[in-house]
Design a protein around this motif. Structure first.
Motif, PDB file in Angstrom:
ATOM      1  N   ARG A   1      61.004  -6.836  75.140  1.00 20.36           N
ATOM      2  CA  ARG A   1      61.185  -7.220  76.598  1.00 20.36           C
ATOM      3  C   ARG A   1      61.707  -8.455  76.716  1.00 20.36           C
ATOM      4  NH1 ARG A   1      55.408  -4.839  78.466  1.00 20.36           N
ATOM      5  NH2 ARG A   1      55.990  -2.592  78.919  1.00 20.36           N
ATOM      6  N   LYS A   2      63.004  -8.810  77.307  1.00 17.71           N
ATOM      7  CA  LYS A   2      63.610 -10.129  77.362  1.00 17.71           C
ATOM      8  C   LYS A   2      62.713 -11.271  77.977  1.00 17.71           C
ATOM      9  CE  LYS A   2      68.090 -11.812  79.298  1.00 17.71           C
ATOM     10  NZ  LYS A   2      69.105 -11.253  80.169  1.00 17.71           N
TER      11      LYS A   2
ATOM     12  N   THR B   1      65.066  -3.632  75.368  1.00 22.75           N
ATOM     13  CA  THR B   1      65.805  -3.066  74.328  1.00 22.75           C
ATOM     14  C   THR B   1      64.902  -2.591  73.241  1.00 22.75           C
ATOM     15  OG1 THR B   1      67.535  -4.598  74.561  1.00 22.75           O
ATOM     16  CG2 THR B   1      67.305  -3.613  72.411  1.00 22.75           C
TER      17      THR B   1
ATOM     18  N   ASN C   1      63.514  -5.896  81.452  1.00 26.10           N
ATOM     19  CA  ASN C   1      64.861  -5.624  80.762  1.00 26.10           C
ATOM     20  C   ASN C   1      64.574  -5.700  79.352  1.00 26.10           C
ATOM     21  OD1 ASN C   1      67.255  -6.129  79.420  1.00 26.10           O
ATOM     22  ND2 ASN C   1      67.858  -7.739  80.809  1.00 26.10           N
TER      23      ASN C   1
ATOM     24  N   ASN D   1      73.910  -7.479  74.651  1.00 24.85           N
ATOM     25  CA  ASN D   1      74.291  -8.625  75.627  1.00 24.85           C
ATOM     26  C   ASN D   1      74.949  -7.856  76.717  1.00 24.85           C
ATOM     27  OD1 ASN D   1      74.775 -11.318  75.852  1.00 24.85           O
ATOM     28  ND2 ASN D   1      76.701 -11.259  74.688  1.00 24.85           N
TER      29      ASN D   1
ATOM     30  N   LEU E   1      66.793  -9.622  70.434  1.00 28.67           N
ATOM     31  CA  LEU E   1      66.831 -10.454  71.400  1.00 28.67           C
ATOM     32  C   LEU E   1      67.870  -9.963  72.392  1.00 28.67           C
ATOM     33  CD1 LEU E   1      67.279 -13.917  69.497  1.00 28.67           C
ATOM     34  CD2 LEU E   1      65.273 -12.940  70.490  1.00 28.67           C
ATOM     35  N   ILE E   2      67.988 -10.508  73.550  1.00 28.27           N
ATOM     36  CA  ILE E   2      68.828  -9.775  74.765  1.00 28.27           C
ATOM     37  C   ILE E   2      69.568 -11.280  75.402  1.00 28.27           C
ATOM     38  CG2 ILE E   2      68.543  -8.850  76.907  1.00 28.27           C
ATOM     39  CD1 ILE E   2      66.181  -7.496  75.918  1.00 28.27           C
ATOM     40  N   CYS E   3      70.692 -11.129  75.363  1.00 25.54           N
ATOM     41  CA  CYS E   3      71.698 -11.982  76.174  1.00 25.54           C
ATOM     42  C   CYS E   3      71.241 -13.509  76.240  1.00 25.54           C
ATOM     43  CB  CYS E   3      71.973 -11.339  77.658  1.00 25.54           C
ATOM     44  SG  CYS E   3      73.419 -11.820  78.297  1.00 25.54           S
TER      45      CYS E   3
ATOM     46  N   ASP F   1      68.782 -15.046  76.070  1.00 29.04           N
ATOM     47  CA  ASP F   1      67.717 -15.474  74.974  1.00 29.04           C
ATOM     48  C   ASP F   1      68.362 -16.138  73.915  1.00 29.04           C
ATOM     49  OD1 ASP F   1      65.402 -14.105  75.877  1.00 29.04           O
ATOM     50  OD2 ASP F   1      65.938 -12.031  74.809  1.00 29.04           O
TER      51      ASP F   1
ATOM     52  N   THR G   1      64.058 -18.644  70.114  1.00 28.92           N
ATOM     53  CA  THR G   1      63.814 -17.363  70.117  1.00 28.92           C
ATOM     54  C   THR G   1      64.522 -16.793  68.904  1.00 28.92           C
ATOM     55  OG1 THR G   1      66.347 -16.876  70.921  1.00 28.92           O
ATOM     56  CG2 THR G   1      64.544 -17.132  72.667  1.00 28.92           C
TER      57      THR G   1
ATOM     58  N   GLY H   1      69.759  -0.777  75.254  1.00 29.04           N
ATOM     59  CA  GLY H   1      68.749  -1.447  76.221  1.00 29.04           C
ATOM     60  C   GLY H   1      68.730  -0.392  77.749  1.00 29.04           C
TER      61      GLY H   1
ATOM     62  N   GLU I   1      73.383  -4.621  76.558  1.00 23.69           N
ATOM     63  CA  GLU I   1      72.027  -4.895  77.196  1.00 23.69           C
ATOM     64  C   GLU I   1      72.002  -4.105  78.479  1.00 23.69           C
ATOM     65  OE1 GLU I   1      70.262  -8.499  80.151  1.00 23.69           O
ATOM     66  OE2 GLU I   1      72.356  -8.775  79.104  1.00 23.69           O
TER      67      GLU I   1
END
Length: 271
Positions: A107-108, A94, A92, A164, A138-140, A142, A148, A81, A40
């Motif tokens: 976008r997260k 990716t 944030n 992540n 997906l990001i962390c 999420d 999600t 990311g 991330e």
């Protein structure tokens, strides 16, 4: 599909260091690797309220352009990311970057408490098709929300990639979550986490993983820096979906407008 997971340490608000290390990791990939995945916000680390305006870059900024150039030169796709500056609003973000350019931006949507006030939350989920596979990002944080990954499944995702930045003591939380998200959506899932110390007393938990569509953990890294390769077997999708398909049998679908783009991207707007 042969994929390398770059579980690396990083420096917060230090794009020069992080970009150098990302380019070195891309250069070190095996000749037949098709995709490399980073943690991330890897390019900038985690900025703070007083640094985000300085370190965040637009989509066509120098850091992303350097990754695009490396992807073209190595004929490899990169998921990475970064802190995005969109005309003074910070996200944030990716990216999935292929040798042809940016294929997907996410976008997260679920910001961790320390990110609120630094980043704006995204308003949509998205997938694209690359090399015959529909991919969603997906990001962390999420992945701690079942909706999600289900949103990506509704958009046809066969591979869910999670960048992540998960820290102690929450490593076990994301291990459980990524296995559940893969199983309940009958999709392959990759998660690549950061390691080492962060700002203040943060210590990132590592544990980068590959999970099959049955929710089985196939590969899991430890807590040290590493760059390791896995091979994705997409025949497992048909096996997992042979007797039942959760997406077809569900009684409640997520709301939101679905947008089909001419380039094959699909988006689900969440407001």
């Amino acid at each position: 599909m042969k994929v390398e997971l770059a579980q690396l340490a990083g420096q917060d608000s230090d794009t020069v260091n992080n970009l150098r290390r990302a380019l070195a990791a891309i250069a070190a990939c095996a000749s037949d690797t098709q995709l490399i995945v980073f943690p991330e916000t890897y390019l900038m680390g985690f900025p703070a309220v007083d640094t985000v305006a300085r370190v965040a870059e637009p989509l066509d900024g120098p850091a992303v352009q350097a990754i695009e150039q490396a992807a073209r030169e190595r004929n490899i796709a990169v998921v990475i990311g970064f802190a995005e500056n969109d005309n003074g609003t910070f996200y944030n973000t990716t990216l999935l970057i292929t040798p042809q350019g940016i294929a997907l931006r996410y976008r997260k949507t679920h910001l961790w408490p320390s990110e609120r006030g630094v980043f704006q939350a995204g308003d949509r989920f998205a997938t694209c098709e690359w090399n015959g596979v529909r991919i969603g990002l997906l990001i962390c944080y999420d992945i701690e929300f079942p909706e999600t990954a289900r949103a990506l499944a509704q958009l046809g995702a066969e591979l869910i990639i999670v960048t992540n930045g998960n820290m102690d003591p929450y490593g076990p939380t994301h291990r459980t979550a990524i296995m559940a998200r893969a199983q309940e959506n009958q999709a392959l899932a990759l998660m690549v986490n950061r390691v080492g110390a962060g700002t203040g007393e943060l210590v990132f938990a590592g544990g980068s993983t590959l999970v099959d569509p049955f929710g089985t953990l196939l590969h899991e890294a430890g807590r040290e820096e590493c760059q390791f390769r896995v091979e994705l077997d997409f025949s497992q999708l048909a096996a997992a979906r042979a007797d039942y398909r959760y997406l077809n049998d569900q009684r409640i679908r997520l709301p939101g407008e679905v947008i089909e783009h001419a380039d094959g991207r699909r988006e689900l707007l969440i407001g």
